[in-house]
Motif scaffolding. Structure first.
Motif, PDB file in Angstrom:
ATOM      1  N   ALA A  82       0.840  -1.199   0.000  1.00 31.53           N
ATOM      2  CA  ALA A  82       0.000   0.000   0.000  1.00 31.53           C
ATOM      3  C   ALA A  82       0.875   1.249   0.000  1.00 31.53           C
ATOM      4  N   VAL A  83       0.468   2.231  -0.775  1.00 28.33           N
ATOM      5  CA  VAL A  83       1.141   3.536  -0.808  1.00 28.33           C
ATOM      6  C   VAL A  83       0.076   4.621  -0.721  1.00 28.33           C
ATOM      7  N   ASP A  84       0.465   5.796  -0.247  1.00 28.05           N
ATOM      8  CA  ASP A  84      -0.467   6.918  -0.149  1.00 28.05           C
ATOM      9  C   ASP A  84      -0.739   7.554  -1.505  1.00 28.05           C
ATOM     10  N   ASP A  85       0.276   7.566  -2.377  1.00 26.59           N
ATOM     11  CA  ASP A  85       0.170   8.241  -3.668  1.00 26.59           C
ATOM     12  C   ASP A  85       0.938   7.418  -4.696  1.00 26.59           C
ATOM     13  N   ALA A  86       0.214   6.636  -5.487  1.00 26.03           N
ATOM     14  CA  ALA A  86       0.846   5.723  -6.450  1.00 26.03           C
ATOM     15  C   ALA A  86       1.682   6.477  -7.483  1.00 26.03           C
ATOM     16  N   GLU A  89       4.919   7.738  -5.820  1.00 22.59           N
ATOM     17  CA  GLU A  89       5.833   6.623  -5.539  1.00 22.59           C
ATOM     18  C   GLU A  89       6.423   6.088  -6.837  1.00 22.59           C
ATOM     19  N   THR A 106      -5.429   3.726 -12.961  1.00 19.25           N
ATOM     20  CA  THR A 106      -6.555   3.903 -12.044  1.00 19.25           C
ATOM     21  C   THR A 106      -7.708   3.030 -12.509  1.00 19.25           C
ATOM     22  N   GLN A 127      -2.671   2.260  -4.360  1.00 18.28           N
ATOM     23  CA  GLN A 127      -3.243   3.415  -3.650  1.00 18.28           C
ATOM     24  C   GLN A 127      -4.758   3.232  -3.678  1.00 18.28           C
TER      25      GLN A 127
END
Length: 129
Positions: A82-86, A89, A106, A127
């Motif tokens: 998991a990342v906050d902002d794909a 990153e 997306t 994300q």
């Protein structure tokens, strides 16, 4: 019940440790010699040092190579982080020379990208909106 440990098979534990710590940003949690060159080698997220550990497991079992090769050939990630902002990153990792097999995409409420961990696996970053 909760997940305590997950693993990815790697072709070189030392190379994997460098990639997962220096590039992806995880921290080494355990590094226990198992005899010979193999180690019980785990990493964790610095955001959750007591959370789920990722075991960088040697790929020596005869079933591993055909399995991991098939996953990579079919573009299937071995695991997902998991990342906050794909997009951010993706940009950060690409700037470090990481090769992606899927740029950020997306799909409804999630954005994913898939990278090559240089150790025999595809890894998905996700994300959730």
């Amino acid at each position: 019940m909760k997940i305590h440990l997950n693993s990815v098979f790697v072709d070189d534990q030392e190379k994997a440790l460098r990639f997962y710590t220096d590039v992806l940003g995880f921290e080494k949690k355990h590094d226990v010699p198992l005899g010979g060159e193999d180690r019980w080698l785990t990493v964790v997220s610095p955001e959750d040092p007591d959370g789920t550990e990722l075991l960088l497991e040697p790929d020596k079992h005869p079933a591993v190579k055909p399995y991991t090769t098939a996953l990579v050939e079919d573009g299937i990630p071995a695991t997902s982080f998991a990342v906050d902002d794909a997009q951010a990153e993706f940009d950060r990792l690409r700037g470090l020379g990481v090769r992606f097999t899927q740029e950020p995409l997306t799909m409804g409420p999630v954005t994913t990208a898939v990278l090559d961990d240089t150790c025999g696996n595809l890894i998905q970053i996700v994300q959730v909106a």
